[in-house]
Design a protein around this motif. Structure first.
Motif, PDB file in Angstrom:
ATOM      1  N   GLU A 193       8.928 -11.289  27.906  1.00  0.00           N
ATOM      2  CA  GLU A 193       8.007 -10.216  27.537  1.00  0.00           C
ATOM      3  C   GLU A 193       8.405  -8.935  28.258  1.00  0.00           C
ATOM      4  O   GLU A 193       8.868  -8.953  29.399  1.00  0.00           O
ATOM      5  N   TRP A 194       8.218  -7.825  27.544  1.00  0.00           N
ATOM      6  CA  TRP A 194       8.607  -6.545  28.128  1.00  0.00           C
ATOM      7  C   TRP A 194       7.594  -6.038  29.134  1.00  0.00           C
ATOM      8  O   TRP A 194       7.910  -5.158  29.933  1.00  0.00           O
ATOM      9  N   LEU A 195       6.385  -6.560  29.123  1.00  0.00           N
ATOM     10  CA  LEU A 195       5.357  -6.184  30.082  1.00  0.00           C
ATOM     11  C   LEU A 195       4.945  -7.404  30.898  1.00  0.00           C
ATOM     12  O   LEU A 195       4.909  -8.523  30.380  1.00  0.00           O
ATOM     13  N   THR A 196       4.647  -7.185  32.158  1.00  0.00           N
ATOM     14  CA  THR A 196       4.182  -8.267  33.014  1.00  0.00           C
ATOM     15  C   THR A 196       2.750  -8.658  32.636  1.00  0.00           C
ATOM     16  O   THR A 196       2.089  -8.006  31.814  1.00  0.00           O
ATOM     17  N   GLY A 197       2.268  -9.736  33.247  1.00  0.00           N
ATOM     18  CA  GLY A 197       0.917 -10.182  32.948  1.00  0.00           C
ATOM     19  C   GLY A 197      -0.131  -9.145  33.299  1.00  0.00           C
ATOM     20  O   GLY A 197      -1.085  -8.910  32.541  1.00  0.00           O
ATOM     21  N   LYS A 198       0.017  -8.496  34.447  1.00  0.00           N
ATOM     22  CA  LYS A 198      -0.939  -7.463  34.845  1.00  0.00           C
ATOM     23  C   LYS A 198      -0.863  -6.260  33.914  1.00  0.00           C
ATOM     24  O   LYS A 198      -1.897  -5.659  33.583  1.00  0.00           O
ATOM     25  N   GLU A 199       0.354  -5.899  33.498  1.00  0.00           N
ATOM     26  CA  GLU A 199       0.499  -4.754  32.598  1.00  0.00           C
ATOM     27  C   GLU A 199      -0.090  -5.052  31.222  1.00  0.00           C
ATOM     28  O   GLU A 199      -0.706  -4.177  30.599  1.00  0.00           O
ATOM     29  N   LYS A 200       0.062  -6.275  30.729  1.00  0.00           N
ATOM     30  CA  LYS A 200      -0.532  -6.644  29.450  1.00  0.00           C
ATOM     31  C   LYS A 200      -2.052  -6.636  29.531  1.00  0.00           C
ATOM     32  O   LYS A 200      -2.731  -6.199  28.599  1.00  0.00           O
ATOM     33  N   ALA A 201      -2.594  -7.126  30.645  1.00  0.00           N
ATOM     34  CA  ALA A 201      -4.041  -7.080  30.821  1.00  0.00           C
ATOM     35  C   ALA A 201      -4.535  -5.640  30.906  1.00  0.00           C
ATOM     36  O   ALA A 201      -5.592  -5.297  30.358  1.00  0.00           O
ATOM     37  N   ARG A 202      -3.774  -4.792  31.596  1.00  0.00           N
ATOM     38  CA  ARG A 202      -4.127  -3.374  31.686  1.00  0.00           C
ATOM     39  C   ARG A 202      -4.090  -2.720  30.308  1.00  0.00           C
ATOM     40  O   ARG A 202      -4.975  -1.921  29.961  1.00  0.00           O
ATOM     41  N   LEU A 203      -3.079  -3.035  29.499  1.00  0.00           N
ATOM     42  CA  LEU A 203      -2.974  -2.467  28.156  1.00  0.00           C
ATOM     43  C   LEU A 203      -4.150  -2.901  27.283  1.00  0.00           C
ATOM     44  O   LEU A 203      -4.730  -2.084  26.551  1.00  0.00           O
ATOM     45  N   LEU A 204      -4.521  -4.172  27.359  1.00  0.00           N
ATOM     46  CA  LEU A 204      -5.659  -4.647  26.585  1.00  0.00           C
ATOM     47  C   LEU A 204      -6.948  -3.949  27.011  1.00  0.00           C
ATOM     48  O   LEU A 204      -7.773  -3.560  26.167  1.00  0.00           O
ATOM     49  N   HIS A 205      -7.127  -3.770  28.319  1.00  0.00           N
ATOM     50  CA  HIS A 205      -8.316  -3.082  28.823  1.00  0.00           C
ATOM     51  C   HIS A 205      -8.366  -1.643  28.318  1.00  0.00           C
ATOM     52  O   HIS A 205      -9.440  -1.148  27.909  1.00  0.00           O
ATOM     53  N   LEU A 206      -7.235  -0.949  28.323  1.00  0.00           N
ATOM     54  CA  LEU A 206      -7.211   0.436  27.863  1.00  0.00           C
ATOM     55  C   LEU A 206      -7.467   0.530  26.361  1.00  0.00           C
ATOM     56  O   LEU A 206      -8.155   1.451  25.900  1.00  0.00           O
ATOM     57  N   GLU A 207      -6.913  -0.386  25.590  1.00  0.00           N
ATOM     58  CA  GLU A 207      -7.151  -0.364  24.148  1.00  0.00           C
ATOM     59  C   GLU A 207      -8.625  -0.624  23.826  1.00  0.00           C
ATOM     60  O   GLU A 207      -9.181  -0.007  22.912  1.00  0.00           O
ATOM     61  N   GLN A 208      -9.266  -1.533  24.559  1.00  0.00           N
ATOM     62  CA  GLN A 208     -10.695  -1.776  24.358  1.00  0.00           C
ATOM     63  C   GLN A 208     -11.522  -0.555  24.758  1.00  0.00           C
ATOM     64  O   GLN A 208     -12.498  -0.202  24.084  1.00  0.00           O
ATOM     65  N   ARG A 209     -11.127   0.102  25.847  1.00  0.00           N
ATOM     66  CA  ARG A 209     -11.831   1.312  26.262  1.00  0.00           C
ATOM     67  C   ARG A 209     -11.694   2.411  25.216  1.00  0.00           C
ATOM     68  O   ARG A 209     -12.666   3.106  24.891  1.00  0.00           O
ATOM     69  N   ALA A 210     -10.498   2.566  24.684  1.00  0.00           N
ATOM     70  CA  ALA A 210     -10.288   3.588  23.656  1.00  0.00           C
ATOM     71  C   ALA A 210     -11.111   3.280  22.402  1.00  0.00           C
ATOM     72  O   ALA A 210     -11.655   4.198  21.769  1.00  0.00           O
ATOM     73  N   ALA A 211     -11.207   2.013  22.033  1.00  0.00           N
ATOM     74  CA  ALA A 211     -11.990   1.652  20.850  1.00  0.00           C
ATOM     75  C   ALA A 211     -13.467   1.953  21.060  1.00  0.00           C
ATOM     76  O   ALA A 211     -14.147   2.439  20.143  1.00  0.00           O
TER      77      ALA A 211
END
Length: 402
Positions: A193-211
């Motif tokens: 994976e191009w992103l680590t586990g913490k980075e993927k969790a951070r990305l999911l959190h940001l996408e939910q916040r944006a939604a």
């Protein structure tokens, strides 16, 4: 004036030049008239004056080159550049005005016109100081902005000897989703994976916040600053993943180009492979969600970019790149040459159904072995000679129509 202002001015200059080109009669669409038009525009519009004269000339040169590429059948005609969808960039064509120096083992400085001294990360050796000369020198610079910030690239003029023909072995390549790159000699190039586990969790959190923030915005209301910052953070993580993917592709293609003399790949029509399966309301498609996930996986692997890298890297090392027709390479047995239904029992296993053969092995390895076989049998694809002439006749008309 910041570099952002120059980038916006360069994009505006392109759009004004394109509008001028469409309004002028065909006999007045010349380089001299276009040069006079952009000079007058820089005098009349104060916003365009922030762009250095050399950078404005670079916009003009790039625009004319875009039309030449269109007439030769290598690209579509140039169009207007949108503010939101266009990559911000500035071209500085004169290298002697940059005064590039190395101030540290990891850092250098360059003089950007109308911006000043700018520090940049020193990642590759540049011909500066005693290493510079008439045959080895910096000819300009290109500033590009992405989600991670501004980057600078230096085009270099250097004297290179024609490489000797590569004496390495022939190679066939099969690209896929589960196994990104499989070679005909059994070698496999994979990545995680191009992103680590913490980075993927951070990305999911940001996408939910944006939604959530987007759901509370009323129709027609301007996007808030906090939502813009959330979008920027999402873009930064995605840009980081793309940079890691590019690094893996560069390392992999460089290793292949250095080792093998003749590289054969499949001529894949990727745009047809990633078409949606939704179809129409009267005749809906099947497995639409699964096909959408497959399309995302195919696009993430960037097979076309891998082939492009192999093309210029094999030529740089004295090798050659050839393309063969893709249909049948996954179903044909590389041992006996027979194509029988049901030979590919799964995504990873190939079992020949020919009673006289019965060979079994890795499916990706089998497909990769079929690719150079087609090349040896003389099935390499040759571009059609008349295609460029047809595209030129079709593309010139919209630009000169009144």
């Amino acid at each position: 004036m910041t570099t952002d202002g120059q980038a916006h001015a360069a994009r505006t200059m392109w759009n004004l030049l394109h509008a001028w080109w469409q309004m002028m009669p065909k006999e007045k669409q010349t380089l001299a008239n276009a040069d006079a038009a952009i000079r007058q525009a820089r005098k009349d519009i104060d916003f365009l004056a922030v762009l250095p004269a050399q950078a404005a000339q670079a916009v003009l040169k790039t625009y004319f080159q875009a039309w030449k590429n269109c007439w030769d059948g290598r690209a579509d005609p140039p169009n207007f550049k949108s503010r939101l969808r266009t990559v911000m960039s500035v071209d500085i064509p004169q290298g002697r005005d940059l005064n590039t120096t190395r101030v540290h083992r990891r850092w250098g400085q360059v003089n950007i016109p109308k911006v000043g001294r700018v520090r940049f990360r020193w990642t590759k050796d540049l011909p500066v100081g005693k290493h510079a000369g008439t045959e080895n020198r910096i000819t300009g610079a290109r500033l590009v902005k992405d989600a991670l910030g501004w980057h600078i690239a230096f085009p270099i003029q250097t004297l290179q000897h024609r490489p000797e023909p590569h004496q390495g072995p022939d190679l066939g390549i099969d690209v896929g989703v589960t196994v990104p790159i499989a070679l005909s000699d059994g070698t496999v190039y994979e990545h995680g994976e191009w992103l680590t586990g913490k980075e993927k969790a951070r990305l999911l959190h940001l996408e939910q916040r944006a939604a959530r923030r987007k759901a509370h915005r009323k129709a027609g209301e301007r996007t808030s600053g906090r939502l813009h910052r959330t979008y920027d953070q999402i873009a930064g993580l995605r840009a980081k993943a793309k940079r890691r993917a590019l690094d893996w592709q560069h390392q992999t293609t460089t290793a292949i180009a250095r080792t093998y003399g003749t590289v054969v790949v499949e001529a894949l029509t990727i745009t047809n492979m990633v078409k949606s399966a939704k179809r129409t309301i009267e005749e809906p498609g099947k497995n639409v969600a699964r096909k959408a996930g497959l399309n995302r996986s195919i696009s993430a692997e960037a097979w076309g970019r891998t082939v492009t890298m192999l093309a210029y890297k094999t030529a740089h090392h004295g090798g050659t790149l050839h393309k063969v027709s893709a249909p049948g390479t996954s179903r044909r047995c590389s041992a006996c040459g027979h194509t029988t239904p049901g030979s590919r029992e799964s995504q990873a296993v190939f079992v020949c159904k020919n009673p006289d053969c019965g060979w079994s092995g890795n499916a990706d390895h089998n497909a990769a072995r079929n690719v150079p076989h087609l090349y040896r049998m003389g099935h390499a694809l040759i571009p059609a000679a008349g295609r460029a002439v047809v595209r030129r006749a079709k593309r010139v008309k919209p630009a000169t129509a009144r």
